[in-house]
Design a protein around this motif. Structure first.
Motif, mmCIF file in Angstrom:
data_model
loop_
_atom_site.group_PDB
_atom_site.id
_atom_site.type_symbol
_atom_site.label_atom_id
_atom_site.label_comp_id
_atom_site.label_asym_id
_atom_site.label_seq_id
_atom_site.Cartn_x
_atom_site.Cartn_y
_atom_site.Cartn_z
ATOM 1 N N ASP A 95 0.806 -1.225 0.000
ATOM 2 C CA ASP A 95 0.000 0.000 0.000
ATOM 3 C C ASP A 95 0.842 1.279 0.000
ATOM 4 O O ASP A 95 0.298 2.376 0.107
ATOM 5 N N LEU A 96 2.143 1.140 -0.092
ATOM 6 C CA LEU A 96 3.014 2.320 0.002
ATOM 7 C C LEU A 96 3.306 2.900 -1.376
ATOM 8 O O LEU A 96 3.428 2.172 -2.361
ATOM 9 N N SER A 97 3.432 4.223 -1.430
ATOM 10 C CA SER A 97 3.656 4.834 -2.736
ATOM 11 C C SER A 97 5.131 5.195 -2.975
ATOM 12 O O SER A 97 5.527 5.460 -4.111
ATOM 13 N N TYR A 98 5.912 5.232 -1.898
ATOM 14 C CA TYR A 98 7.326 5.548 -2.081
ATOM 15 C C TYR A 98 8.107 4.847 -0.984
ATOM 16 O O TYR A 98 7.737 4.913 0.190
ATOM 17 N N ILE A 99 9.202 4.178 -1.375
ATOM 18 C CA ILE A 99 9.931 3.357 -0.407
ATOM 19 C C ILE A 99 11.429 3.666 -0.433
ATOM 20 O O ILE A 99 12.049 3.742 -1.503
ATOM 21 N N TYR A 100 11.965 3.860 0.765
ATOM 22 C CA TYR A 100 13.407 4.034 0.920
ATOM 23 C C TYR A 100 14.000 2.751 1.501
ATOM 24 O O TYR A 100 13.419 2.151 2.411
ATOM 25 N N PRO B 35 8.535 12.718 -0.945
ATOM 26 C CA PRO B 35 7.333 13.127 -1.672
ATOM 27 C C PRO B 35 6.112 13.021 -0.744
ATOM 28 O O PRO B 35 6.210 12.505 0.364
ATOM 29 N N ALA B 36 4.978 13.506 -1.180
ATOM 30 C CA ALA B 36 3.736 13.282 -0.437
ATOM 31 C C ALA B 36 3.299 11.838 -0.638
ATOM 32 O O ALA B 36 3.785 11.155 -1.537
#
Lengths: 237, 237
Positions: A74-79, A103-104
């Motif tokens: 469900d995540l839109s950006y991952i580090y 990012p948002a």
């Protein structure tokens, strides 16, 4: 205040103590969403609970996954957090620059297992590599410390209410301080402290310089200073 | 690269694991000078050694003291790390602003015991309070995490540790300041300044807090302070 758009993801953590310490650090810095992929020692984990201290609710609500893919669905950006730069063709950002980089959206931070971190397959799930800059001589961070430093950086990413850290004691005015100088200089005069007349002004200036560097002197403290001068200048009984 | 002008001082730490984890974090971020005041479980400590991992040399070379006064004697500027604001009239700096705040010279960072941190008497030895900003809901940081975050900030500060161009005077050490306090307190004692015996310690602490807030006190200025006390305390001719 909890940032509910941010998830901390521990990938195959080995020691319950580290999971608990990571949860405590999350709580310290206002995060709440902990996800754990394939914890080595199973779940629930007693050590994780006891070490989490005030972060126990985060442990209790942690989500357990058997695959990284599900954990980040469900995540839109991952580090992907790594201690050293990897030989992977992926962008990286230093932890110090994280606030400006995010990012948002729903964001996840992956941390690898204690002994060898994240493998390249796992890193492939990330949009970017997040590097905690360390001394080259010994770059291996404890996993909970790495989580703590990232949570600390994330916490700093919002407005800090500096005002309420200020102490609330009544501060002395310039006038209060002037009365003190008059008192001190008069007493010193009486006790023949200024032996060289030509140096008197210079010495008074030095004394003023010295006391005026006491930042945020309170009214009560100026009274203490008056008391010291009065007591010292009194003749012995 | 080791910053050898920076000391980490653990005051009465309780758990060897935390001492070890603190040493590991120091190593990660290029620090080496660990000082421990009255470790609860004695020294050497097996747990400290095993948890320190690559920071084992820091544990082996750690200096053990029975008093805080000895531990900080050679330092010219001392920060007391606390998680929450204290009702003490002392300057504070947020950990994020540390790099810009540090003077040149030998600098120490004090960290308190696990269960209740530093007491006010210990904080009185510091020139400034160092605050790690946390979520208000749960401010209690693990001690090794606190050390880790400060070491991380110090590592980022490496370019900022510049020679202090504004102040070329030799800075007074904690020892210099202690001699002054001894002189002042002895003179005040003689002049019966401490009229209420039960309040004596508290008053001495207030006086220490007040003078230790004079930023970057020079050796020459401490001599001026001695001169003031001597002159004031002399009997009238």
């Amino acid at each position: 205040m909890t940032k509910n758009n941010i998830a901390i993801i521990l990938v195959a953590p080995q020691m319950g103590e580290n999971i608990g310490a990571a949860a405590r650090a999350m709580k310290n810095f206002g995060l709440g969403d902990l996800r754990i992929v394939s914890p080595r020692d199973g779940w629930p984990n007693e050590k994780a609970e006891s070490v989490s201290a005030g972060g126990i609710d985060i442990i209790k609500q942690a989500q357990i996954f058997s695959s990284l893919e599900e954990a980040v669905a469900d995540l839109s950006y991952i580090y992907a957090t790594t201690g050293v730069s990897r030989d992977i063709n992926k962008n990286y950002v230093l932890s110090r620059d994280l606030a400006q980089d995010m990012p948002a959206g729903n964001i996840g931070f992956m941390f690898g297992r204690e002994n060898w971190g994240l493998n390249n397959q796992e890193i492939a799930y990330a949009n970017k590599i997040l590097v905690i800059d360390t001394d080259k001589e010994y770059a291996s961070l404890n996993i909970a410390h790495a989580v703590s430093i990232i949570c600390y950086e994330l916490f700093g990413a919002k407005e800090v209410l500096r005002a309420d850290l200020n102490n609330t004691q009544a501060l002395a005015s310039a006038n209060d301080l002037n009365y003190f100088y008059e008192h001190l200089f008069a007493s010193l005069e009486e006790k023949e402290f200024f032996r060289v007349p030509e140096k008197k002004d210079k010495m008074r200036q030095k004394i003023r310089n010295l006391f005026s560097r006491i930042d945020k002197l309170s009214v009560q403290e100026v009274q203490i200073l008056h008391g010291i001068v009065t007591a010292l200048a009194a003749d012995e009984k």
